[in-house]
Design a protein around this motif. Structure first.
Motif, PDB file in Angstrom:
ATOM      1  N   ARG A 108       9.932  23.551  -0.909  1.00 24.93           N
ATOM      2  CA  ARG A 108      10.662  22.293  -0.680  1.00 24.93           C
ATOM      3  C   ARG A 108      12.079  22.541  -0.164  1.00 24.93           C
ATOM      4  O   ARG A 108      12.703  21.641   0.408  1.00 24.93           O
ATOM      5  N   TYR A 109      12.617  23.730  -0.402  1.00 24.51           N
ATOM      6  CA  TYR A 109      14.025  23.997  -0.155  1.00 24.51           C
ATOM      7  C   TYR A 109      14.283  24.982   0.984  1.00 24.51           C
ATOM      8  O   TYR A 109      15.434  25.205   1.341  1.00 24.51           O
ATOM      9  N   THR A 110      13.246  25.547   1.562  1.00 27.53           N
ATOM     10  CA  THR A 110      13.445  26.568   2.598  1.00 27.53           C
ATOM     11  C   THR A 110      14.112  26.011   3.849  1.00 27.53           C
ATOM     12  O   THR A 110      14.743  26.763   4.593  1.00 27.53           O
ATOM     13  N   CYS A 111      14.038  24.726   4.081  1.00 26.13           N
ATOM     14  CA  CYS A 111      14.672  24.108   5.244  1.00 26.13           C
ATOM     15  C   CYS A 111      16.183  23.926   5.068  1.00 26.13           C
ATOM     16  O   CYS A 111      16.884  23.576   6.015  1.00 26.13           O
ATOM     17  N   MET A 112      16.704  24.185   3.879  1.00 31.39           N
ATOM     18  CA  MET A 112      18.111  23.906   3.585  1.00 31.39           C
ATOM     19  C   MET A 112      19.074  24.968   4.122  1.00 31.39           C
ATOM     20  O   MET A 112      20.275  24.716   4.209  1.00 31.39           O
ATOM     21  N   PRO A 152      18.868  28.840   6.767  1.00 36.86           N
ATOM     22  CA  PRO A 152      17.992  29.800   7.459  1.00 36.86           C
ATOM     23  C   PRO A 152      17.578  31.012   6.610  1.00 36.86           C
ATOM     24  O   PRO A 152      16.490  31.554   6.813  1.00 36.86           O
ATOM     25  N   LEU A 153      18.397  31.415   5.649  1.00 37.15           N
ATOM     26  CA  LEU A 153      18.072  32.582   4.827  1.00 37.15           C
ATOM     27  C   LEU A 153      17.290  32.235   3.558  1.00 37.15           C
ATOM     28  O   LEU A 153      16.891  33.127   2.814  1.00 37.15           O
ATOM     29  N   PHE A 154      17.048  30.953   3.293  1.00 37.83           N
ATOM     30  CA  PHE A 154      16.321  30.574   2.085  1.00 37.83           C
ATOM     31  C   PHE A 154      14.867  31.047   2.114  1.00 37.83           C
ATOM     32  O   PHE A 154      14.299  31.338   1.064  1.00 37.83           O
ATOM     33  N   VAL A 155      14.260  31.148   3.277  1.00 38.62           N
ATOM     34  CA  VAL A 155      12.883  31.673   3.346  1.00 38.62           C
ATOM     35  C   VAL A 155      12.850  33.088   2.792  1.00 38.62           C
ATOM     36  O   VAL A 155      12.021  33.418   1.933  1.00 38.62           O
ATOM     37  N   GLN A 156      13.775  33.948   3.254  1.00 38.31           N
ATOM     38  CA  GLN A 156      13.833  35.321   2.757  1.00 38.31           C
ATOM     39  C   GLN A 156      14.222  35.364   1.287  1.00 38.31           C
ATOM     40  O   GLN A 156      13.706  36.186   0.533  1.00 38.31           O
ATOM     41  N   ALA A 157      15.140  34.520   0.893  1.00 40.68           N
ATOM     42  CA  ALA A 157      15.597  34.515  -0.498  1.00 40.68           C
ATOM     43  C   ALA A 157      14.444  34.188  -1.443  1.00 40.68           C
ATOM     44  O   ALA A 157      14.208  34.906  -2.430  1.00 40.68           O
ATOM     45  N   PHE A 158      13.707  33.134  -1.145  1.00 34.94           N
ATOM     46  CA  PHE A 158      12.599  32.757  -2.025  1.00 34.94           C
ATOM     47  C   PHE A 158      11.443  33.749  -1.935  1.00 34.94           C
ATOM     48  O   PHE A 158      10.761  33.984  -2.938  1.00 34.94           O
ATOM     49  N   ALA A 159      11.241  34.367  -0.767  1.00 35.54           N
ATOM     50  CA  ALA A 159      10.211  35.415  -0.649  1.00 35.54           C
ATOM     51  C   ALA A 159      10.560  36.581  -1.571  1.00 35.54           C
ATOM     52  O   ALA A 159       9.683  37.145  -2.233  1.00 35.54           O
ATOM     53  N   TYR A 160      11.838  36.937  -1.635  1.00 41.73           N
ATOM     54  CA  TYR A 160      12.272  38.015  -2.539  1.00 41.73           C
ATOM     55  C   TYR A 160      11.928  37.659  -3.985  1.00 41.73           C
ATOM     56  O   TYR A 160      11.382  38.491  -4.729  1.00 41.73           O
ATOM     57  N   LEU A 161      12.221  36.434  -4.387  1.00 38.49           N
ATOM     58  CA  LEU A 161      11.935  36.019  -5.768  1.00 38.49           C
ATOM     59  C   LEU A 161      10.437  36.021  -6.061  1.00 38.49           C
ATOM     60  O   LEU A 161      10.017  36.377  -7.160  1.00 38.49           O
ATOM     61  N   GLN A 162       9.630  35.647  -5.089  1.00 34.12           N
ATOM     62  CA  GLN A 162       8.186  35.528  -5.297  1.00 34.12           C
ATOM     63  C   GLN A 162       7.442  36.851  -5.166  1.00 34.12           C
ATOM     64  O   GLN A 162       6.390  37.025  -5.777  1.00 34.12           O
ATOM     65  N   GLU A 163       7.965  37.777  -4.382  1.00 31.57           N
ATOM     66  CA  GLU A 163       7.234  39.009  -4.070  1.00 31.57           C
ATOM     67  C   GLU A 163       7.749  40.256  -4.787  1.00 31.57           C
ATOM     68  O   GLU A 163       7.120  41.302  -4.709  1.00 31.57           O
ATOM     69  N   THR A 164       8.857  40.158  -5.478  1.00 33.16           N
ATOM     70  CA  THR A 164       9.460  41.303  -6.147  1.00 33.16           C
ATOM     71  C   THR A 164       9.108  41.284  -7.635  1.00 33.16           C
ATOM     72  O   THR A 164       9.114  40.224  -8.260  1.00 33.16           O
ATOM     73  N   ASP A 165       8.831  42.451  -8.201  1.00 37.57           N
ATOM     74  CA  ASP A 165       8.595  42.559  -9.640  1.00 37.57           C
ATOM     75  C   ASP A 165       9.954  42.554 -10.335  1.00 37.57           C
ATOM     76  O   ASP A 165      10.519  43.599 -10.651  1.00 37.57           O
ATOM     77  N   LEU A 166      10.493  41.370 -10.539  1.00 43.65           N
ATOM     78  CA  LEU A 166      11.860  41.216 -11.039  1.00 43.65           C
ATOM     79  C   LEU A 166      12.041  41.714 -12.464  1.00 43.65           C
ATOM     80  O   LEU A 166      13.154  42.042 -12.867  1.00 43.65           O
ATOM     81  N   ALA A 167      10.971  41.805 -13.218  1.00 46.22           N
ATOM     82  CA  ALA A 167      11.066  42.304 -14.592  1.00 46.22           C
ATOM     83  C   ALA A 167      11.375  43.792 -14.624  1.00 46.22           C
ATOM     84  O   ALA A 167      11.920  44.297 -15.613  1.00 46.22           O
ATOM     85  N   SER A 168      11.051  44.509 -13.553  1.00 46.52           N
ATOM     86  CA  SER A 168      11.250  45.960 -13.563  1.00 46.52           C
ATOM     87  C   SER A 168      12.354  46.447 -12.624  1.00 46.52           C
ATOM     88  O   SER A 168      12.690  47.627 -12.640  1.00 46.52           O
ATOM     89  N   VAL A 169      12.937  45.565 -11.830  1.00 45.13           N
ATOM     90  CA  VAL A 169      14.021  45.957 -10.937  1.00 45.13           C
ATOM     91  C   VAL A 169      15.255  46.285 -11.778  1.00 45.13           C
ATOM     92  O   VAL A 169      15.579  45.569 -12.729  1.00 45.13           O
ATOM     93  N   ALA A 170      15.932  47.366 -11.425  1.00 51.54           N
ATOM     94  CA  ALA A 170      17.130  47.778 -12.150  1.00 51.54           C
ATOM     95  C   ALA A 170      18.226  46.728 -12.025  1.00 51.54           C
ATOM     96  O   ALA A 170      18.338  46.048 -10.992  1.00 51.54           O
ATOM     97  N   THR A 171      19.023  46.580 -13.069  1.00 53.63           N
ATOM     98  CA  THR A 171      20.163  45.676 -12.985  1.00 53.63           C
ATOM     99  C   THR A 171      21.135  46.218 -11.940  1.00 53.63           C
ATOM    100  O   THR A 171      21.155  47.407 -11.639  1.00 53.63           O
ATOM    101  N   GLY A 172      21.918  45.323 -11.388  1.00 52.39           N
ATOM    102  CA  GLY A 172      22.880  45.709 -10.365  1.00 52.39           C
ATOM    103  C   GLY A 172      22.658  44.935  -9.080  1.00 52.39           C
ATOM    104  O   GLY A 172      21.890  43.980  -9.030  1.00 52.39           O
ATOM    105  N   VAL A 173      23.341  45.382  -8.028  1.00 50.00           N
ATOM    106  CA  VAL A 173      23.314  44.711  -6.734  1.00 50.00           C
ATOM    107  C   VAL A 173      22.246  45.345  -5.853  1.00 50.00           C
ATOM    108  O   VAL A 173      22.145  46.580  -5.769  1.00 50.00           O
TER     109      VAL A 173
END
Length: 149
Positions: free
Chosen positions: A11-15, A17-38
């Motif tokens: 619903r928000y990817t049109c808001m 140009p980088l929201f498509v990539q941002a939400f893809a990162y959230l959906q496709e990354t194993d966020l529970a195991s990614v190290a803290t940090g940048v």
């Protein structure tokens, strides 16, 4: 300001140009195991800050705003209690904006509090003063920083 579940991200990817990539990162990354940090996604235009910390008490909450970046704050585990106030209604910052940290902090308090449970996200634009991590529990989350322009 937006509050929703990750399952509704399209619903928000049109808001922006980088929201498509941002939400893809959230959906496709194993966020529970990614190290803290940048973690860079698209250089300084789009990056993730993973944290896992205990929050602070509401009386210590500070409203903040950013100029260069939009925040997408996604809760991985726990429940983040957040506050919001329209920047136009805020007084002068007691900790003025610096470009280096891209933040200003305000002495204002807000009556607009809400819970963001695991699996949900918020979007804060530069005119959204916000306070996050207002909780007594440990919250694992990712803050995506998306360049405004």
């Amino acid at each position: 300001m937006v509050l929703d579940k990750l399952s509704n991200a399209t619903r928000y990817t049109c808001m922006h140009p980088l929201f498509v990539q941002a939400f893809a990162y959230l959906q496709e990354t194993d966020l529970a195991s990614v190290a803290t940090g940048v973690h860079e996604i698209e250089g300084k235009r789009l990056f993730a800050i993973i944290s896992e910390d205990k929050g602070i008490a509401k009386e210590n909450a500070k409203l903040e705003v950013h100029r260069k970046y939009i925040d997408i704050q996604y809760v991985i585990s726990g429940t983040d209690h957040m506050g919001w106030k329209d920047l136009a209604q805020c007084s002068q910052p007691n900790d003025p904006y610096t470009e280096e940290r891209d933040a200003a902090f305000f002495p204002d308090k807000t009556q607009n509090w809400f819970d963001v449970p695991a699996g949900s996200f918020t979007i804060f634009y530069p005119d959204d003063a916000h306070a996050a991590m207002i909780t007594g529990e440990v919250v694992r989350k990712v803050v995506l920083k998306i360049a405004v322009s």
